[in-house]
Motif scaffolding. Structure first.
Motif, short mmCIF file in Angstrom:
data_model
loop_
_atom_site.label_atom_id
_atom_site.label_comp_id
_atom_site.label_asym_id
_atom_site.label_seq_id
_atom_site.Cartn_x
_atom_site.Cartn_y
_atom_site.Cartn_z
N UNK A 1 -3.69 2.67 10.52
CA UNK A 1 -3.42 3.78 9.61
C UNK A 1 -3.76 5.12 10.27
N UNK A 2 -4.89 5.14 10.96
CA UNK A 2 -5.30 6.38 11.62
C UNK A 2 -4.27 6.76 12.68
N UNK B 1 -9.18 -6.17 9.34
CA UNK B 1 -9.97 -5.12 9.98
C UNK B 1 -9.16 -4.29 10.98
N UNK C 1 2.15 3.85 2.90
CA UNK C 1 2.24 3.19 4.21
C UNK C 1 3.47 2.28 4.30
N UNK D 1 -7.70 6.34 2.11
CA UNK D 1 -6.59 5.42 2.45
C UNK D 1 -7.10 4.03 2.84
N UNK D 2 -8.31 3.69 2.41
CA UNK D 2 -8.84 2.37 2.76
C UNK D 2 -8.40 1.35 1.71
N UNK D 3 -7.66 0.35 2.18
CA UNK D 3 -7.10 -0.66 1.27
C UNK D 3 -8.16 -1.61 0.73
N UNK E 1 0.82 -1.21 0.00
CA UNK E 1 0.00 0.00 0.00
C UNK E 1 0.86 1.27 0.00
N UNK F 1 -1.11 8.06 10.96
CA UNK F 1 -1.20 9.39 10.35
C UNK F 1 -1.26 10.52 11.38
N UNK G 1 -6.26 -3.00 10.23
CA UNK G 1 -5.41 -2.06 9.47
C UNK G 1 -5.93 -0.62 9.48
N UNK G 2 -7.24 -0.39 9.24
CA UNK G 2 -7.69 1.02 9.25
C UNK G 2 -7.33 1.74 10.55
N UNK H 1 -13.51 2.16 9.39
CA UNK H 1 -13.60 1.91 7.95
C UNK H 1 -13.97 3.19 7.21
N UNK I 1 -13.74 6.32 8.36
CA UNK I 1 -12.72 7.37 8.52
C UNK I 1 -11.67 7.20 7.41
N UNK I 2 -11.19 5.97 7.27
CA UNK I 2 -10.16 5.73 6.25
C UNK I 2 -10.70 5.90 4.84
#
Lengths: 243, 139
Positions: free
Chosen positions: A189-190, A183, A154, B121-123, A151, A193, A185-186, B113, B115-116
């Protein structure tokens, strides 16, 4: 809601209700019911097992201990506390329910709840699905590695494990690493960031605690202490519970 | 695209109260657009439990659990929103199951989910709970 008449023995008093009143703050206000029915009219469990919150409380007040102690309705009330919110007298019916659950013999308690409570005590992970420290570490690192490789943006994503002194200790429901790891991963990521200083722990990471649902206070406390120690041992300041 | 949001009992009524329900709405509105959030009635501290709490999902009474959940299902459908945001694990499981069981057609999604998704940025593998209308968005 009642479909049949319940005979009440004259002069019978509730020993169970009194026992519960001794345990709850202000006796849970269990003697203050005005029978208005606000609890029952706003309770989604009303009607199940021919029961509702007001009826359950009235039966306790009338000393119908055997009936309330054996009603499966205690497992159908989710103890969501909306009845307390609606009640003009703030009667703690969920507190009564919790103690009814506690009174159920362990072997008769719903197996799904009881076995999840017991399983969480097998490992220091406290996972009710039995995930071990090795399983957990492997899944987290494996998923993070895949995100870094595939990705864009990232390449530096981290899901830190046992990072001493991190500000946030994050825990995770076992369902994610065990059944749907992507599930997680999001959330990573938050955190990535916003530059959060966070960590997972190899111990005490599982968010769930089913011993609370069967009201096994000793085992519930044991699990909470294992989790709290994991946070303290890493010197983290904030314990973030995702559930 | 409209969204509604479930106030988790554990988060709102049982612990942090209406202020966290407002924080939740601030985030949701920032993500989906202010005009796209339609609240269920009642909501915030007066919200109805979905029926997934207290161990109900694991207690082995699925029929009773879904009877209980009918109230929540009706409240969600009343909003007309095709998505229900569920910022609690139990709520997510129960509200997802209610839609499947009653073939209600709405989707149950984690807050993270969306938010991304809103940040682009949601894969690809992180879209399990999105409907076909959003599944390809921003890929």
């Amino acid at each position: 809601m009642s479909s049949h008449v319940i005979d009440v023995e004259p002069g019978k008093t509730s020993s169970f209700k009194d026992k519960v009143m001794a345990l709850l703050p202000d006796g849970g206000n269990l003697n203050l019911c005005l029978t208005c029915g606000l609890c029952s009219s706003g309770c989604p469990a009303t009607g199940l097992e021919d029961m509702d919150p007001r009826k359950f409380l009235r039966m306790a007040a009338l000393g119908l201990d055997d009936e309330i102690l054996n009603s499966p309705w205690a497992w159908m009330c989710t103890m969501c506390q909306r009845c307390i919110h609606a009640c003009p007298m703030k009667i703690d019916i969920p507190g009564l329910i919790a103690n009814v659950r506690k009174n159920w013999p362990v072997e008769n308690q719903p197996k799904g709840i009881r076995s999840s409570c017991e399983l969480a005590l097998k490992n220091d992970t406290c996972s009710a699905m039995g995930a071990t420290e090795e399983d957990w570490q492997f899944v987290v690192e494996d998923v993070a590695e895949e995100v870094r490789e595939t990705q864009e943006g990232f390449e530096d994503l981290q899901a830190p494990m046992d990072k001493e002194g991190a500000r946030f200790f994050l825990n995770q429901n076992s369902r994610e690493p065990v059944t749907e790891p992507d599930e997680m991963v999001p959330l990573w990521k938050i955190l990535h960031l916003v530059g959060a200083d966070w960590t997972y722990g190899t111990k005490g990471w599982a968010a769930e605690n089913y011993c609370l649902f069967c009201q096994d206070f000793e085992k519930w406390e044991k699990i909470v202490r294992i989790k709290a120690k994991a946070v303290d041992d890493l010197g983290c300041k904030v314990w973030l519970n995702t559930e | 695209m409209k969204f509604t949001v479930q106030d988790p009992c554990q988060l709102v009524r049982k612990s942090l109260g209406d202020p966290i329900a407002e924080d939740l709405r601030f985030v949701v509105k920032s993500v989906v657009g202010e005009e796209n959030l339609i609240d269920m009635q009642p909501n915030r501290s007066n919200n109805y439990c979905c029926g997934g709490g207290g161990g109900f999902l694991q207690s082995g009474f699925p029929e009773a659990r879904r009877y209980y959940g009918r109230r929540k299902l009706d409240q969600i459908l009343e909003t007309g929103a095709p998505y229900c945001i569920t910022p609690c694990h139990n709520c997510h499981s129960q509200i997802h199951d209610l839609s499947e069981h009653y073939e209600a057609g709405y989707h149950s999604v984690h807050l993270w989910t969306l938010i991304c998704l809103s940040m682009g940025i949601l894969g690809e593998n992180e879209r399990e709970y999105l409907g076909p209308d959003l599944a390809e968005l921003g890929l």
